[in-house]
Design a protein around this motif. Structure first.
Motif, PDB file in Angstrom:
ATOM      1  N   LYS A  48       0.709  -1.220   0.116  1.00 54.79           N
ATOM      2  CA  LYS A  48      -0.039  -0.122   0.107  1.00 54.79           C
ATOM      3  C   LYS A  48       0.889   1.402  -0.015  1.00 54.79           C
TER       4      LYS A  48
ATOM      5  N   VAL B 178       2.603   1.930  -3.436  1.00 57.51           N
ATOM      6  CA  VAL B 178       1.544   2.587  -4.201  1.00 57.51           C
ATOM      7  C   VAL B 178       1.478   3.985  -4.447  1.00 57.51           C
TER       8      VAL B 178
ATOM      9  N   ARG C  58       1.596  -9.575  -7.247  1.00 56.32           N
ATOM     10  CA  ARG C  58       1.001  -8.216  -7.036  1.00 56.32           C
ATOM     11  C   ARG C  58       1.873  -7.212  -7.531  1.00 56.32           C
TER      12      ARG C  58
ATOM     13  N   THR D  58       1.285  -5.968 -11.059  1.00 54.61           N
ATOM     14  CA  THR D  58       0.156  -5.040 -11.278  1.00 54.61           C
ATOM     15  C   THR D  58       0.056  -3.780 -10.520  1.00 54.61           C
TER      16      THR D  58
ATOM     17  N   ARG E  90      -2.644   0.369 -10.180  1.00 56.16           N
ATOM     18  CA  ARG E  90      -3.251   1.096  -8.830  1.00 56.16           C
ATOM     19  C   ARG E  90      -2.435   2.288  -8.801  1.00 56.16           C
TER      20      ARG E  90
ATOM     21  N   SER F 288      -4.366   4.603 -11.123  1.00 59.99           N
ATOM     22  CA  SER F 288      -5.846   4.807 -10.755  1.00 59.99           C
ATOM     23  C   SER F 288      -5.564   5.852  -9.672  1.00 59.99           C
TER      24      SER F 288
ATOM     25  N   ASP G   7      -8.080  -4.519  -0.255  1.00 59.67           N
ATOM     26  CA  ASP G   7      -7.623  -3.067  -0.149  1.00 59.67           C
ATOM     27  C   ASP G   7      -8.809  -2.282  -0.485  1.00 59.67           C
TER      28      ASP G   7
ATOM     29  N   ARG H 232      -9.866   0.547  -0.469  1.00 64.78           N
ATOM     30  CA  ARG H 232      -9.520   2.083  -0.785  1.00 64.78           C
ATOM     31  C   ARG H 232      -9.936   1.722  -2.681  1.00 64.78           C
ATOM     32  N   PHE H 233      -9.411   0.575  -3.212  1.00 61.42           N
ATOM     33  CA  PHE H 233      -9.510   0.458  -4.859  1.00 61.42           C
ATOM     34  C   PHE H 233     -10.665  -0.093  -5.236  1.00 61.42           C
TER      35      PHE H 233
ATOM     36  N   VAL I  99      -6.847  -6.254 -11.874  1.00 60.20           N
ATOM     37  CA  VAL I  99      -6.603  -5.321 -10.839  1.00 60.20           C
ATOM     38  C   VAL I  99      -7.342  -3.970 -11.262  1.00 60.20           C
TER      39      VAL I  99
ATOM     40  N   HIS J 265     -10.866  -4.427 -10.697  1.00 53.25           N
ATOM     41  CA  HIS J 265     -11.233  -4.268  -9.246  1.00 53.25           C
ATOM     42  C   HIS J 265     -11.283  -2.906  -8.816  1.00 53.25           C
ATOM     43  N   CYS J 266     -10.496  -1.827  -9.444  1.00 49.94           N
ATOM     44  CA  CYS J 266     -10.712  -0.684  -9.154  1.00 49.94           C
ATOM     45  C   CYS J 266     -11.454   0.522 -10.069  1.00 49.94           C
TER      46      CYS J 266
END
Ligand code: CYT
Length: 291
Positions: free
Chosen positions: A10, A13, A97, A100, A104, A107, A155, A157-158, A231, A234-235
């Protein structure tokens, strides 16, 4: 015991997104991920700012020949775009992870659309080298076995814990890509409704593996794209995927006469289609960004 790993990710990112917000005033609405040999897709951008992955703190390092390893921010037709020239694959040894993480980051910069490209082998016997397949669905072979970028604490947030993928490839964007193919007189080489199969690599597939993938409806096969699409979905990004067909796979019973896949062949095929694909993707960027 999982806590430090998650907070570290996190943190990465955020650190990377903050760095990029300082490094450029661009706030792109579109991210283009350039597949093997397709880095030149960034050439159509104007007023570009290039940032090498090595100069971005905590950004993964790209190790594959044919992948430059830089972000190109720019604009075309009033649309702000960022291109990733070079992506990360799990076969390089990156944690899935990590491969990808740039999705994020983008994003957080405000990207709403993902145009993802790849070099892929044809499972569909009617496809030719140089064809461009519009992805309509995927088969995530490693994902079915648990090698999946969203495994671990969610997460929030996403996005939410459980992400549907029945609408992973935006139908409106697929239709737009097809209309664009007509405008570019490319209907003989653009293939609609394609199913892309994600395999881990780095070995190319065996003939029997190719038959397995074909039997369940796969049209192309490659070693990327699917983790990024997952991913991105997901966001909440809208996604379109394009496979450049760089070789025909070898099916069982044909090994005596067929040519084994090679990375050089993949890069050569990408080069041959480059200019046409550049123009096609350029118009797609403008249409998506202004549409
Ligand atoms: N080709 C390719 N498999 C192939 O046959 N480009 C990726 C994976």
């Amino acid at each position: 015991a999982t806590m430090p790993v998650i907070s570290a990710e996190k943190d990465d990112v955020d650190v990377i997104a903050d760095f990029l917000k300082e490094a450029t005033t661009y706030r792109p609405s579109i991210l283009v991920v350039c597949g093997s040999g397709l880095g030149s897709l960034s050439k159509c951008l104007e007023n570009t700012i290039t940032i090498h992955y090595n100069d971005i703190p905590r950004f993964p390092k790209s190790t594959v020949v044919g992948h430059a390893g830089e972000l190109v921010f720019g604009e075309i037709g009033g649309v702000q775009v960022v291109c990733m020239r070079g992506r990360f694959h799990t076969y390089e040894g990156h944690d899935i992870r990590k491969t990808t993480l740039p999705i994020r980051v983008m994003s957080l910069l405000g990207v709403k659309f993902l145009i993802v490209t790849n070099a892929a082998g044809a499972l569909n016997e009617t496809y030719n080298v140089g064809d461009v397949m519009i992805m309509a669905d995927h088969l995530n072979m490693p994902g079915l076995a648990g090698k999946h970028p969203l495994v671990g604490p969610n997460d929030d947030r996403f996005g939410e814990r459980f992400t549907p993928l029945s609408d992973a490839y935006d139908v409106k964007l697929q239709n737009l890509a097809w209309r664009m193919a007509k405008q570019h007189n490319m209907t003989d080489k653009v293939r609609r409704n394609g199913v892309y199969c994600f395999v881990s690599g780095p070995t190319y597939e065996t003939p029997t593996e190719c038959r397995l993938l074909r039997l369940v409806g796969g049209d192309s096969v490659g070693m990327s794209t699917v983790p990024e699409v997952i991913v991105a979905r997901h966001c909440g990004m809208k996604t379109i995927g394009l496979s450049l067909i760089t070789n025909k796979v070898v099916m069982p019973g044909t090994q005596r006469t067929a040519i084994p896949a090679s990375h050089q062949e993949v890069l050569d095929a990408a080069l041959a289609t480059q200019t046409q694909l550049e123009n096609y993707v350029k118009d797609l960027m403008v249409a998506i960004g202004t549409g």
